[in-house]
Every structure is written in structure tokens, then in C-alpha cells.
Design a protein around this motif. Structure first.
Motif, mmCIF file in Angstrom:
data_model
loop_
_atom_site.group_PDB
_atom_site.id
_atom_site.type_symbol
_atom_site.label_atom_id
_atom_site.label_comp_id
_atom_site.label_asym_id
_atom_site.label_seq_id
_atom_site.Cartn_x
_atom_site.Cartn_y
_atom_site.Cartn_z
ATOM 1 N N ARG A 1 0.863 -1.189 0.000
ATOM 2 C CA ARG A 1 0.000 0.000 0.000
ATOM 3 C C ARG A 1 0.902 1.243 0.000
ATOM 4 N N VAL A 2 1.619 1.396 -1.118
ATOM 5 C CA VAL A 2 2.709 2.364 -1.187
ATOM 6 C C VAL A 2 2.211 3.799 -1.068
ATOM 7 N N ASP A 3 1.113 4.120 -1.744
ATOM 8 C CA ASP A 3 0.605 5.501 -1.678
ATOM 9 C C ASP A 3 0.241 5.884 -0.251
ATOM 10 N N GLU A 4 -0.411 4.961 0.458
ATOM 11 C CA GLU A 4 -0.767 5.236 1.861
ATOM 12 C C GLU A 4 0.478 5.370 2.720
ATOM 13 N N ALA A 5 1.472 4.512 2.453
ATOM 14 C CA ALA A 5 2.714 4.566 3.226
ATOM 15 C C ALA A 5 3.425 5.892 3.004
ATOM 16 N N LEU A 6 3.489 6.312 1.745
ATOM 17 C CA LEU A 6 4.166 7.577 1.425
ATOM 18 C C LEU A 6 3.454 8.759 2.081
ATOM 19 N N ALA A 7 2.141 8.757 1.999
ATOM 20 C CA ALA A 7 1.377 9.842 2.636
ATOM 21 C C ALA A 7 1.605 9.860 4.138
ATOM 22 N N ALA A 8 1.630 8.670 4.742
ATOM 23 C CA ALA A 8 1.857 8.584 6.189
ATOM 24 C C ALA A 8 3.263 9.049 6.550
ATOM 25 N N ALA A 9 4.258 8.684 5.725
ATOM 26 C CA ALA A 9 5.639 9.092 5.992
ATOM 27 C C ALA A 9 5.789 10.615 5.873
ATOM 28 N N GLN A 10 5.182 11.183 4.835
ATOM 29 C CA GLN A 10 5.255 12.640 4.661
ATOM 30 C C GLN A 10 4.593 13.373 5.829
ATOM 31 N N ALA A 11 3.473 12.811 6.297
ATOM 32 C CA ALA A 11 2.780 13.436 7.427
ATOM 33 C C ALA A 11 3.610 13.325 8.699
ATOM 34 N N PHE A 12 4.271 12.186 8.890
ATOM 35 C CA PHE A 12 5.022 11.995 10.133
ATOM 36 C C PHE A 12 6.302 12.833 10.134
ATOM 37 N N VAL A 13 6.904 13.034 8.961
ATOM 38 C CA VAL A 13 8.070 13.906 8.878
ATOM 39 C C VAL A 13 7.706 15.326 9.320
#
Length: 499
Positions: free
Chosen positions: A287-299
Motif C-alpha cells: 500500500r505504497v501511496d498510503e505509506a508515502l502519505a503517512a511518511a510525509q505526514a510523520f516527517v
């Protein structure tokens, strides 16, 4: 049941008689009859009583009685005649000479076609010899007799497995579990078939082991988790356990619950651990798109977290935006020059076992470590690279330097001791362990390395004590404790080395 002077002729259930390979009617001394229900009827006792009955009893010595009961007498005599052949079969099994065992068992079956114990053993011998079609035919011939016997169904199922008949094997294992719900071989086979998954509801409690359908693990655990209030520490423990077992869907659910359960005062390491695990689980699930969005938010939420930038780099790479990853890796190293994953992504080749490329990477990694002399992680990564390159002494010196920089990092020290052990430098492990006043409270891997060092030096008393302490530590995962218990058992079974 009929009475014959000092003897009682009892009738046995025909199925039971066939299973045991004994006559369906048995002579029992009157003096033994009352206790038969408690003691049971063993093969040795049956042979003794039949021989005594035929040789010494009034009916057994009577020609008239023998003539009137000729079929029964024939069964008795065949039962006695089988004894030496059974001994040959059992000896052959013990020697794993299955061809000889098959020959003896076929002889028994010729003597007594109703001896289904012999037929069962014949099937087992044929299976051990690899003649699975013959074994299956032998098993099927006695199915009516052994229907409902868990061991029988497991044995038939194993033959089906060997013949790649997975559906048939599964059917047999289901029958075994219906007969005996805790039948371990059947449970193990269903795990092998991918139908069940062994789960520890509490990773520190061996008694919490359950077997769950592989397609219902998360559903089952959700029900268990919802059964009582849970804190973030509980979910982090579940998270770590299921991450190790590569159950990414469960790890994701545990991570999300850990975040939700964390209170306002838990905003530090617990939240970070859970958030990073959530992103990693999403990546592993594709679920790469969700992972990327979550990573960007956590950064944005935790810009000082090197782990957040590392996850962002991994997500960018997995999303096909690899050209943006180096900037994220640099951001991670700016925040923590010792982040091992960031160092690996920045300096190491994609194949960490490629000696030539690792050698080529060492100068840049060494320069980075020199530029960050306070970073234990940078020194540790360099030591790992030196190990790959075969520079053992440099690597061990590097690990020692890293330990000096971070003496409370048990994972680092455990890796150092493990490498010392590989080089058989056990006295150095013991010497370093002696410097720690609180070793019993430190990570189990340190204690394990110390125990192995004692064992390698022949100090079995100290090694046994160290392994036993791990075994009895209820705070540890049950698999670790079992390993320690096996280590103690192995030491007890291994004779001491005479020097």
C-alpha cells in the motif's frame, strides 16, 4: 463370557481385538479377572495366559473341548506362533530395516489376516520405505477398524502429503482433530499446509499458544484485543511479535492501536515506534501511496526523527521516486549520524555481501565516521563493513570503540560479543561481562552470549546457570526461554570433556 474351571473366557470387542492383533475371545485366570478392568489387557499377559490355558487348563488339555472349539484353538495357536515373527519385525523397525520389517509383517498377516496391528505397522513401514501407494492401500484396508483414531488419520494424512494430495491430507488432519482436538502432529501438519497459524496471545506465556485459521488471524486477534482495555505498551509488544513473524496486516493493526492508546504523556518513543511500524507495514503490504502519505505526514509531525526520514526515503524509492530519496537520507543522518539504516542506504551497496563493493564503500564510510567521532552507530556500521572485507581485527576494534561510546546499548554490545564468539575470543566476552554490574537486568542476547562463552570455555556450571536464568525469566518471549531450556538439556546430555 463363559467359565472353564479356574479360567474365564471373555469376549472382546471385535474392533479392539483387530486393533491389538489378539483373539476376540480370551482366557483369563479367575484370580486375575477382577483386576482386569483396572490393569487392562496387555499383549504379554495375553500370550502368557493363552499358553498357560492351552498347556495346563482342563479344557486346554481336553481333546473333546479342542475339537468342539477348533476355530478358537487355531486362533490361540496362531497368536502364539506370531510372537517370534513380531519380535523380528520390531527389531527390524528399531534398525530401520524396513524391507525386513515388511517381510516379517506380511508373514504375520498371512498367519492372521485379522491382525490389523500388523497391517498398520506394514503401512508405516511401506511409508518409511517411500512406497506411498502401497502404504495408502494398506491404510485403506484397515480404515473401518481405525476410523476415529487420531494417530491413524495423521499417518494417512502424511502419506497423502508425501503424494502431494493436499486436499486429502487436510481431510485426514481434520478427522484427527475431531478425534483429538489437541493432536499436535495434526496441528503441525495443518500449519505446514498453510491452513492454521500458531499464535501466542501473550508472547511471554507458553500457555497462550493457540492455532488460528490463516485467513482469520487478524479477525481472531481483534476479538481478543477488544475483550479488555489495553495500553500502548501491550500493543507495542504485539507489534514487535507480529513484525518478527512477518504478519504485516496484524502489525499494522497493532501499530494503529498503539498510536490510539498512547496518552498525551506518551508522545515520545512509543508514538515514534508505532508510527514508523505503521508506515513499514503499509509498505510491506504494497500500500505504497498510503505509506508515502503517512511518511510525509510523520516527517512534518516529528521532523527531528531520523527514522521518519528513513521511512520517507524507503517509501519514495518504492513509489518510483528514487531520485528524491537521497535528500531524505541526508536529512536522517543530519538528525542522527548513527542511524544504521540511513548509513546502510547512504554508503552500503545494494548487496551487503558483495565484498568488492563493500571494500569500495569503506573509505567514504570511514571518512563519515571520522567526521562524527561521537557517533557509535557510524563506528558500528564501519565495523560491519570491515567484517565483510575480512578485516577482523579492525572490525573488532571498531565494535569495542562503538561500545565505549554507547555503553548502555545492549544490542550493540551483543553484536560485539557475538563477533568475538565467532573468533573464539571467549575470555574477552567474559572479561567485558564482568564489567557490567547489572548483567542480569540487561538484554537477553548479552546473557546468551555470556552463557555460550562459558560453555565454550568448559565452564559448564556457569553456563548452565546463565542459560537457566534466561529460561526462568518470564519477561522474555517464550521461544527464547525454550531455546535456553534446550541449551541446558543439551549440556546435561553431553558428557563433560576430559582434558
Amino acid at each position: 463370557m463363559s467359565e472353564q474351571g479356574d479360567w474365564v473366557l471373555i469376549g472382546l470387542d471385535e474392533n479392539t481385538a483387530r486393533r491389538q492383533g489378539i483373539p476376540a475371545r480370551m482366557p483369563v485366570p479367575r484370580a486375575e479377572f477382577e483386576g482386569l478392568a483396572d490393569k487392562g489387557l496387555g499383549i504379554d499377559a495375553a500370550r502368557k495366559w493363552i499358553k498357560d490355558f492351552l498347556t495346563n487348563s482342563e479344557p486346554g488339555k481336553s481333546g473333546v473341548w479342542r475339537k468342539q472349539n477348533s476355530a478358537l484353538v487355531s486362533q490361540f495357536e496362531a497368536f502364539l506362533d506370531k510372537a517370534p515373527v513380531w519380535e523380528r519385525a520390531q527389531k527390524a523397525f528399531g534398525e530401520r530395516d524396513y524391507e525386513k520389517a515388511i517381510s516379517a509383517l506380511k508373514r504375520i498377516i498371512t498367519m492372521d489376516p485379522d491382525d490389523h496391528a500388523a497391517r498398520l505397522n506394514l503401512a508405516s513401514a511401506q511409508a518409511n520405505l517411500g512406497d506411498h501407494p502401497a502404504a495408502l492401500k494398506s491404510f485403506q484396508a484397515i480404515r473401518k477398524t481405525f476410523q476415529g483414531d487420531a494417530d491413524y488419520h495423521v499417518a494417512v494424512g502424511q502419506v497423502h502429503l508425501a503424494m502431494q494430495k493436499k486436499d486429502a491430507a487436510l481431510d485426514e488432519m481434520v478427522l484427527a482433530l475431531e478425534a483429538k482436538p489437541d493432536c499436535q502432529p495434526a496441528l503441525d501438519a495443518m500449519v505446514q499446509l498453510g491452513v492454521l497459524v500458531p499464535i501466542y496471545e501473550n508472547p511471554r506465556d507458553a500457555a497462550s499458544l493457540v492455532y488460528v485459521r490463516s485467513d482469520s488471524v487478524l479477525e481472531y486477534l481483534t476479538g481478543q484485543w477488544d475483550a479488555a482495555p489495553r495500553d500502548s505498551a501491550f500493543y507495542l509488544e504485539q507489534l514487535a511479535y507480529h513484525e518478527r513473524e512477518l504478519r504485516h496486516g496484524v502489525a499494522l493493526a497493532a501499530a494503529e492501536r498503539a498510536v490510539a492508546a498512547a496518552g498525551a504523556g506518551e508522545g515520545g518513543e512509543r508514538i515514534e515506534r508505532a508510527q514508523l511500524a505503521r508506515i513499514a507495514a503499509l509498505r510491506s503490504l504494497g500500500r505504497v501511496d498510503e505509506a508515502l502519505a503517512a511518511a510525509q505526514a510523520f516527517v512534518k509531525e516529528a521532523p527531528s526523527s531520523s527514522g521518519a526520514w528513513v521511512e520517507l526515503a524507503k517509501c519514495l524509492t518504492q513509489a518510483g521516486r528514487g531520485e528524491e530519496a537521497p535528500a531524505a537520507i541526508e536529512s536522517a543522518l543530519e538528525r542522527d549520524p548513527g542511524d544504521l539504516t540511513a548509513l546502510s542506504l547512504r554508503f552500503w551497496p545494494s548487496d551487503p555481501a558483495d565484498i568488492q563493493k563493500v571494500n569500495e564503500a569503506i573509505p567514504a564510510l570511514a571518512a563519515f565516521a571520522a567526521a562524527h567521532p561521537e557517533s557509535a552507530g557510524a563506528r558500528r556500521s564501519l565495523a560491519r563493513a570491515e567484517l565483510v572485507a575480512g578485516r577482523i581485527d579492525d572490525a573488532l576494534a571498531g565494535f569495542a570503540a562503538a561500545v565505549a561510546l554507547a555503553p548502555e546499548d545492549d544490542d550493540l554490545r551483543a553484536e560485539y560479543w557475538s563477533e568475538l564468539g565467532k573468533q573464539q575470543r571467549y575470555p574477552e566476552i567474559i572479561a567485558d561481562a564482568a564489567k557490567l554490574s547489572d548483567l542480569a537486568k540487561r538484554d537477553w542476547q548479552l546473557r546468551w552470549n555470556e552463557a555460550e562463552a562459558y560453555a565454550a570455555l568448559g565452564k559448564n556450571i556457569e553456563a548452565r546457570a546463565a542459560f537457566s536464568a534466561i529460561n526462568f525469566d518470564e519477561s522474555l518471549h517464550v521461544d527464547v526461554r525454550r531455546r535456553a531450556k534446550r541449551a541446558v538439556k543439551t549440556m546435561d546430555e553431553t558428557p563433560p570433556v576430559v582434558t
